[in-house]
Design a protein around this motif. Structure first.
Motif, PDB file in Angstrom:
ATOM      1  N   ALA A   1       0.843  -1.214   0.000  1.00 32.77           N
ATOM      2  CA  ALA A   1       0.000   0.000   0.000  1.00 32.77           C
ATOM      3  C   ALA A   1       0.873   1.258   0.000  1.00 32.77           C
ATOM      4  CB  ALA A   1      -0.928  -0.003   1.203  1.00 32.77           C
ATOM      5  N   TYR A   2       1.992   1.202   0.735  1.00 34.45           N
ATOM      6  CA  TYR A   2       2.870   2.373   0.850  1.00 34.45           C
ATOM      7  C   TYR A   2       4.203   2.097   0.176  1.00 34.45           C
ATOM      8  CZ  TYR A   2      -0.292   4.477   4.241  1.00 34.45           C
ATOM      9  OH  TYR A   2      -1.374   5.044   4.853  1.00 34.45           O
ATOM     10  N   THR A   3       4.270   2.277  -1.118  1.00 38.39           N
ATOM     11  CA  THR A   3       5.550   2.111  -1.810  1.00 38.39           C
ATOM     12  C   THR A   3       6.264   3.458  -1.826  1.00 38.39           C
ATOM     13  OG1 THR A   3       4.785   2.769  -4.001  1.00 38.39           O
ATOM     14  CG2 THR A   3       4.372   0.487  -3.346  1.00 38.39           C
TER      15      THR A   3
ATOM     16  N   PRO B   1       0.304   6.957 -12.006  1.00 39.03           N
ATOM     17  CA  PRO B   1      -1.123   6.628 -12.189  1.00 39.03           C
ATOM     18  C   PRO B   1      -1.507   6.797 -13.658  1.00 39.03           C
ATOM     19  CG  PRO B   1      -0.841   8.530 -10.709  1.00 39.03           C
ATOM     20  CD  PRO B   1       0.481   8.264 -11.341  1.00 39.03           C
TER      21      PRO B   1
ATOM     22  N   TYR C   1      -6.928  -0.234 -13.880  1.00 42.29           N
ATOM     23  CA  TYR C   1      -5.955  -0.205 -12.785  1.00 42.29           C
ATOM     24  C   TYR C   1      -5.101   1.066 -12.796  1.00 42.29           C
ATOM     25  CZ  TYR C   1      -7.030  -5.177 -12.148  1.00 42.29           C
ATOM     26  OH  TYR C   1      -7.656  -6.361 -11.910  1.00 42.29           O
ATOM     27  N   ARG C   2      -5.185   1.857 -13.849  1.00 38.76           N
ATOM     28  CA  ARG C   2      -4.448   3.127 -13.968  1.00 38.76           C
ATOM     29  C   ARG C   2      -2.954   3.001 -13.656  1.00 38.76           C
ATOM     30  NH1 ARG C   2      -5.106   7.407 -15.846  1.00 38.76           N
ATOM     31  NH2 ARG C   2      -5.442   5.988 -17.520  1.00 38.76           N
TER      32      ARG C   2
ATOM     33  N   SER D   1      -0.177  13.264  -6.644  1.00 38.65           N
ATOM     34  CA  SER D   1      -0.989  12.051  -6.436  1.00 38.65           C
ATOM     35  C   SER D   1      -0.297  11.034  -5.535  1.00 38.65           C
ATOM     36  CB  SER D   1      -1.315  11.404  -7.784  1.00 38.65           C
ATOM     37  OG  SER D   1      -0.119  11.039  -8.441  1.00 38.65           O
ATOM     38  N   LEU D   2       0.834  11.376  -4.976  1.00 40.48           N
ATOM     39  CA  LEU D   2       1.666  10.517  -4.138  1.00 40.48           C
ATOM     40  C   LEU D   2       2.282   9.356  -4.914  1.00 40.48           C
ATOM     41  CD1 LEU D   2       0.124  10.077  -0.558  1.00 40.48           C
ATOM     42  CD2 LEU D   2       2.068  11.467  -1.250  1.00 40.48           C
ATOM     43  N   ARG D   3       1.437   8.450  -5.403  1.00 39.18           N
ATOM     44  CA  ARG D   3       1.945   7.271  -6.110  1.00 39.18           C
ATOM     45  C   ARG D   3       0.803   6.617  -6.855  1.00 39.18           C
ATOM     46  NH1 ARG D   3       1.414   6.038  -0.752  1.00 39.18           N
ATOM     47  NH2 ARG D   3       3.622   6.305  -0.219  1.00 39.18           N
TER      48      ARG D   3
ATOM     49  N   ALA E   1      -1.754   3.726  -7.314  1.00 45.89           N
ATOM     50  CA  ALA E   1      -2.381   2.938  -6.250  1.00 45.89           C
ATOM     51  C   ALA E   1      -1.512   1.713  -5.960  1.00 45.89           C
ATOM     52  CB  ALA E   1      -3.792   2.530  -6.665  1.00 45.89           C
ATOM     53  N   GLY E   2      -1.134   1.558  -4.687  1.00 51.25           N
ATOM     54  CA  GLY E   2      -0.159   0.533  -4.317  1.00 51.25           C
ATOM     55  C   GLY E   2      -0.562  -0.863  -4.761  1.00 51.25           C
ATOM     56  N   TYR E   3      -1.811  -1.241  -4.468  1.00 48.97           N
ATOM     57  CA  TYR E   3      -2.237  -2.598  -4.824  1.00 48.97           C
ATOM     58  C   TYR E   3      -2.218  -2.781  -6.340  1.00 48.97           C
ATOM     59  CZ  TYR E   3      -4.061  -2.463  -0.001  1.00 48.97           C
ATOM     60  OH  TYR E   3      -4.203  -2.337   1.344  1.00 48.97           O
ATOM     61  N   CYS E   4      -2.597  -1.721  -7.066  1.00 53.95           N
ATOM     62  CA  CYS E   4      -2.619  -1.809  -8.529  1.00 53.95           C
ATOM     63  C   CYS E   4      -1.221  -2.030  -9.096  1.00 53.95           C
ATOM     64  CB  CYS E   4      -3.230  -0.546  -9.129  1.00 53.95           C
ATOM     65  SG  CYS E   4      -4.996  -0.347  -8.772  1.00 53.95           S
TER      66      CYS E   4
END
Lengths: 404, 404
Positions: free
Chosen positions: B73-75, B109, B258-259, B281-283, B285-288
């Protein structure tokens, strides 16, 4: 006009939460005092979604989104209409002000995405933008990136009780002398204080009088501890005043891995935010948008329990730090604790690196949040209770070791 | 300096693909000729991920990401290190140039996110940026949003064969007269033409000579039809030259939901892109991000079959339109077909709306891609084969009906 080089030099992420892995440690051995402090590593730079797992049903909602296929993969840029409609009623009830979900809402990739769009849609080069010190670091960085002018207003959070402690005369002076936009987080990140009803009323009144657009980042508004009264600016401001309210299920609900945020604003601003989102990221990941279907619709008691568990950790850590004579204010909401370090034998930034190197404890330097908070560190205490308690003890031991 | 109002007025998304649902139809009845043409609705504004489903294993990779929890989740803002490393070898082999995945890659993203970061990291207010006409509409819009100066260079795609048809003398003139950045898509969106080896070599040579940074959007580079030779700019340019290569699994692999996007560039540029992503956007989506683990690692023969199926639709539609005397060029890659409409009795933009209203066929107006392509429309033919064929027949019938 600021050059591109200058603007990027202001965006350094070397000490940003989550980026610690990119730091080198080669020079730390010469600074270190004493040996390593054993214990389970704790990363206080963000919440631990393994300790506080996502809200129930989130994954199933995602799977349903995937099964919907193209319809969910390609939503309007502002997000799927049926999801916006569903959220509107829930957010209206939470905030206590009307929300239609049609032309007054946009779904974004995280509330970070919403914050960027909100500022970029309202701030032009050279504009004056008031920000709070301390506050979320991206507020300042975004204003600088947009080549606008930062007008800081102090938050005396340590002495504000029962208010948050915003310097309201300074805010009025800023508004009177040309500020166009005011952006702040409530609950405040990094301190966890909540603006009082009087403060919010006054912010609304001043914004109205001076025609200032206000962006309020309410990311932690659901995680309020007992005794805290939360006032929504959108509910006290005049309906036609440009207020942008940012929300998101990342934090309290542990859904960060899906990157979702929501902004509420007057239609003209939402239109701009959507136009910009169309060229910046298109939309929040379509399948992930489905996860919003369970937001504000968690099982009875789930949120109350989540708050109670966080309150217990908050109380424990607050007592540990207070007993050790380390200055902080009891957070009223959210999961951040902001500590003032005593004078140390190393620079605070080096202390933060030593903490990671010697004690397996990661915190975020206060300088990220305010140029006046270089002696502070932020902890996100949304962690395993025992691990957080032990890591706090190691932090206290490290402070004692490096104290002047 | 352009005002914020002016900049946003250039960002209109009213005719952008996927936004058709926001248009009103109340005035169309007065323009319409004849009755409705029945048939299954086809949305040519984007690919149909229900007709061409995601690459196998994508969903399982996502589920594994969720199960990894906080770690995924937090890469890092630039994306998970292990995934970048894994991708590096595959992308190096595809492109034919070294990729480490450490300091020369960022996960974003969507490739839209990568395009924004690439331009925002290299273009300052007032800078001259060369873009191709026609080309992906966000290129122009992003340059305008960054308050930079658009320098258009024509692509004579209808007559370029066997090259794409770029006006290379005009490009050199643009470079010689102060262009700082050149951005283009290859394969070209909206025409589906691929730049020849000679064109790419010349672009590289000119960029080197005049010190121009080049951003090449290679989103469709995997979907090349038989007889097409694809040349990667990164492979022919000098290793130290600032080339930013954008890739992504959204399109060909049907993973838009999944962008995800990827950019390759020299370390200094990647650092800037990451700094900016941190506030935008930070990153991804971690799971994606986990879905990238299966990218360029699809089962043997899967991509070949996907290309063959698209080639069959391309050939069918191209024959239909050619037989009806509608000008277009046979796409060499990707899934776009760009048609020149004959003179009509209604404005092309109204024809596009009538097409949706009367024939349930959605296409994107050419004016999105070039001010000189107002009489063109773009079709994404990544659709169900039969549905696309029938919709093309309705489009031809509508052209006949409205022809002057």
């Amino acid at each position: 006009m600021t050059s591109l080089d200058e603007r990027f030099s202001q965006l350094a992420t070397d000490h940003a939460p989550g980026q610690e892995v990119r730091q080198t440690c080669s020079d730390l051995a010469s600074l270190a005092i004493g040996s390593a402090l054993p214990g389970r590593a704790v990363d206080f730079s963000h919440g631990d979604v393994d300790a506080f797992t996502p809200a129930p049903g989130a994954f199933d909602d995602f799977v349903n989104g995937v099964q919907m296929g193209g319809k969910r993969a390609y939503t309007e840029y502002r997000g799927d209409a049926s999801i916006r409609l569903q959220l509107a009623a829930r957010l209206a009830s939470f905030i206590g002000a009307p929300v239609t979900g049609d032309d007054d809402m946009i779904i974004t990739p995280g509330s970070q995405g919403a914050l960027f769009l909100a500022l970029a849609a309202t701030v032009g080069a050279g504009d004056k933008v008031a920000i709070v010190q301390p506050d979320y670091f991206a507020n300042r960085k975004l204003v600088q990136f947009l080549d606008a002018q930062v007008v800081p207003v102090r938050l005396d959070y340590l002495h504000g009780d029962p208010a948050a402690g915003l310097d309201l005369p300074a805010l009025e002076h800023a508004f009177r002398t040309g500020v166009k936009v005011f952006v702040f987080s409530n609950p405040n990140n990094p301190t966890g204080v909540v603006y009082s009803q009087a403060e919010i009323a006054r912010i609304g009144e001043l914004a109205q009088r001076y025609g200032v657009t206000v962006i309020v980042d309410q990311l932690y508004a659901r995680l309020c501890y007992s005794g805290t009264t939360y006032t929504h600016l959108r509910a006290v401001a005049r309906a036609d005043h440009p207020i942008i309210t940012l929300m998101g299920p990342s934090k309290t609900e542990s859904l960060s891995g899906y990157r979702l945020g929501v902004a509420l604003a007057p239609p003209a601003i939402i239109t701009r935010m959507e136009q910009l989102q169309a060229i910046v990221s298109l939309r929040a990941a379509g399948y992930c948008q489905s996860v919003l279907q369970g937001w504000f619709a968690e099982p009875e008691g789930w949120m109350a329990q989540r708050i109670a568990l966080h309150q217990a950790i908050r109380d424990r850590l607050y007592r540990q730090f207070s007993d050790a004579g380390i200055k902080t204010r009891l957070p009223q909401a959210g999961s951040y604790l902001f500590l003032t370090l005593p004078p140390l034998r190393v620079a605070p930034v080096d202390f933060v690196r030593l903490l990671r190197y010697q004690a397996q404890v990661i915190v975020t330097p206060g300088s990220e949040f305010s140029p006046h908070a270089g002696d502070s560190v932020r902890l996100n205490f949304s962690q395993d209770h025992d691990a957080a308690q032990n890591a706090a003890s190691r932090l206290i031991a490290m402070i004692a070791r490096y104290r002047q």
